[in-house]
Design a protein around this motif. Sequence first.
Motif, mmCIF file in Angstrom:
data_model
loop_
_atom_site.group_PDB
_atom_site.id
_atom_site.type_symbol
_atom_site.label_atom_id
_atom_site.label_comp_id
_atom_site.label_asym_id
_atom_site.label_seq_id
_atom_site.Cartn_x
_atom_site.Cartn_y
_atom_site.Cartn_z
ATOM 1 N N GLU A 2 -12.890 -6.925 -2.839
ATOM 2 C CA GLU A 2 -13.767 -5.633 -2.189
ATOM 3 C C GLU A 2 -12.843 -4.814 -1.519
ATOM 4 O O GLU A 2 -11.729 -5.275 -0.989
ATOM 5 C CB GLU A 2 -14.506 -6.217 -1.268
ATOM 6 C CG GLU A 2 -15.882 -7.283 -2.050
ATOM 7 C CD GLU A 2 -16.718 -7.012 -2.913
ATOM 8 O OE1 GLU A 2 -16.826 -5.582 -2.662
ATOM 9 O OE2 GLU A 2 -16.852 -7.429 -3.836
ATOM 10 N N PRO A 3 -13.217 -3.530 -1.446
ATOM 11 C CA PRO A 3 -12.496 -2.359 -0.804
ATOM 12 C C PRO A 3 -12.357 -2.674 0.686
ATOM 13 O O PRO A 3 -13.211 -3.559 1.209
ATOM 14 C CB PRO A 3 -13.137 -1.196 -1.036
ATOM 15 C CG PRO A 3 -14.368 -1.523 -1.488
ATOM 16 C CD PRO A 3 -14.421 -2.991 -2.039
ATOM 17 N N ALA A 4 -11.655 -2.286 1.336
ATOM 18 C CA ALA A 4 -11.197 -2.383 2.920
ATOM 19 C C ALA A 4 -10.950 -1.056 3.482
ATOM 20 O O ALA A 4 -10.345 -0.069 2.926
ATOM 21 C CB ALA A 4 -10.258 -3.422 3.200
ATOM 22 N N LEU A 36 -8.444 1.343 1.250
ATOM 23 C CA LEU A 36 -7.685 0.652 0.315
ATOM 24 C C LEU A 36 -8.561 -0.308 -0.675
ATOM 25 O O LEU A 36 -9.304 -1.042 -0.459
ATOM 26 C CB LEU A 36 -6.741 -0.777 0.900
ATOM 27 C CG LEU A 36 -5.885 -0.212 1.790
ATOM 28 C CD1 LEU A 36 -6.285 -0.645 3.481
ATOM 29 C CD2 LEU A 36 -4.651 -1.132 1.881
ATOM 30 N N PRO A 37 -8.582 0.270 -2.062
ATOM 31 C CA PRO A 37 -9.195 -0.343 -3.048
ATOM 32 C C PRO A 37 -8.990 -1.588 -3.341
ATOM 33 O O PRO A 37 -7.925 -2.226 -2.766
ATOM 34 C CB PRO A 37 -9.088 0.684 -4.283
ATOM 35 C CG PRO A 37 -7.739 1.010 -3.990
ATOM 36 C CD PRO A 37 -7.586 1.343 -2.503
ATOM 37 N N ALA A 38 -9.634 -2.553 -4.110
ATOM 38 C CA ALA A 38 -9.198 -3.936 -4.172
ATOM 39 C C ALA A 38 -7.737 -3.938 -5.142
ATOM 40 O O ALA A 38 -7.624 -3.328 -6.046
ATOM 41 C CB ALA A 38 -10.144 -4.545 -5.218
ATOM 42 N N GLY A 39 -6.902 -4.623 -4.423
ATOM 43 C CA GLY A 39 -5.829 -4.874 -5.299
ATOM 44 C C GLY A 39 -4.720 -3.729 -4.721
ATOM 45 O O GLY A 39 -3.399 -3.664 -4.991
ATOM 46 N N GLY A 40 -5.124 -2.795 -3.758
ATOM 47 C CA GLY A 40 -4.498 -1.814 -3.358
ATOM 48 C C GLY A 40 -3.261 -2.017 -2.188
ATOM 49 O O GLY A 40 -3.512 -3.161 -1.786
ATOM 50 N N VAL A 41 -2.194 -1.256 -2.351
ATOM 51 C CA VAL A 41 -1.196 -1.637 -1.507
ATOM 52 C C VAL A 41 -0.458 -0.145 -0.924
ATOM 53 O O VAL A 41 -0.576 0.900 -1.889
ATOM 54 C CB VAL A 41 0.268 -2.289 -2.345
ATOM 55 C CG1 VAL A 41 1.270 -2.748 -1.465
ATOM 56 C CG2 VAL A 41 -0.331 -3.540 -3.106
ATOM 57 N N ARG A 77 -3.656 4.736 -5.329
ATOM 58 C CA ARG A 77 -4.964 5.429 -4.965
ATOM 59 C C ARG A 77 -5.564 5.176 -3.640
ATOM 60 O O ARG A 77 -6.760 4.979 -3.652
ATOM 61 C CB ARG A 77 -5.881 5.589 -6.159
ATOM 62 C CG ARG A 77 -5.167 5.722 -7.594
ATOM 63 C CD ARG A 77 -6.051 6.036 -8.544
ATOM 64 N NE ARG A 77 -7.163 6.853 -8.545
ATOM 65 C CZ ARG A 77 -6.699 8.254 -8.563
ATOM 66 N NH1 ARG A 77 -5.442 8.871 -8.700
ATOM 67 N NH2 ARG A 77 -7.731 9.176 -8.436
ATOM 68 N N LEU A 78 -4.741 4.940 -2.693
ATOM 69 C CA LEU A 78 -5.247 4.848 -1.293
ATOM 70 C C LEU A 78 -6.169 6.140 -0.758
ATOM 71 O O LEU A 78 -5.438 7.145 -1.136
ATOM 72 C CB LEU A 78 -4.312 4.347 -0.040
ATOM 73 C CG LEU A 78 -4.033 2.879 -0.171
ATOM 74 C CD1 LEU A 78 -3.383 2.308 -1.709
ATOM 75 C CD2 LEU A 78 -2.947 2.655 1.009
ATOM 76 N N VAL A 79 -7.025 6.044 -0.347
ATOM 77 C CA VAL A 79 -7.601 7.364 0.072
ATOM 78 C C VAL A 79 -7.406 7.600 1.706
ATOM 79 O O VAL A 79 -7.559 6.389 2.511
ATOM 80 C CB VAL A 79 -9.321 7.352 -0.062
ATOM 81 C CG1 VAL A 79 -9.886 8.601 0.527
ATOM 82 C CG2 VAL A 79 -9.506 7.291 -1.386
#
Length: 210
Positions: A195-197, A137-142, A116-118
């Motif tokens: 944390e999101p990035a 990128l949410p926490a853990g996002g790839v 669920r990358l924005v």
Amino acid sequence: MKGSGMLDATQPVPPGSPDAGSVDVGARLKRFRTERKLTITQLADRSGVSSGMISQIERGTTNPSIKILQRLRSALGVNLWDVLDENASAEPRPSPSSAHVLRRANRPRIVVGESRLVKELLSPRKDRNLRFMIITLPAGGVSEDVIVGEGEKGGLVTDGRVRLTVGQEVSDLDEGDSFQFPSSLPHALSNPHAEPAKVVWIMSVLDSHI
């Protein structure tokens, strides 16, 4: 369907953010399909994406990856930016003051993939060889199914920390770090932190269909 060669992995869309305010990609794909007088089955045959997957995308119950969007836009004969940008049909698209400006309020926003990358599109026009966007990128996002081809890609980490993989090289990047590489190399962007990035992502495009 197993063994068919069609992409059928779906990701349910939970209620609430981050979808709020995002472009309705499914509605746009359905419009392109109906304009071409194609059934879902015909589009599935052309794209290699399963009928069930296409139906869920059009109903807005799943978030397609960029790879799946690439297959669908190719089968429909449209530019990827046309799918992502609900205002892209205007050629070029001027803002109230300039053809070279995209106002923040008009910025297309989409949610993609299981992570669920924005992605917020920043390019004012689609008829240029430069594309850029903000990726959250949410926490853990790839990042999933990135586009590999001719050209260059680069970026700047504006918030948080991310991990960039280009070929066999892995780099952990902090806020303020930047990068650039040939887009022909396999690559991925991830956020293994709590944390999101955010990253400003830039592409020099040599494929006119992107």
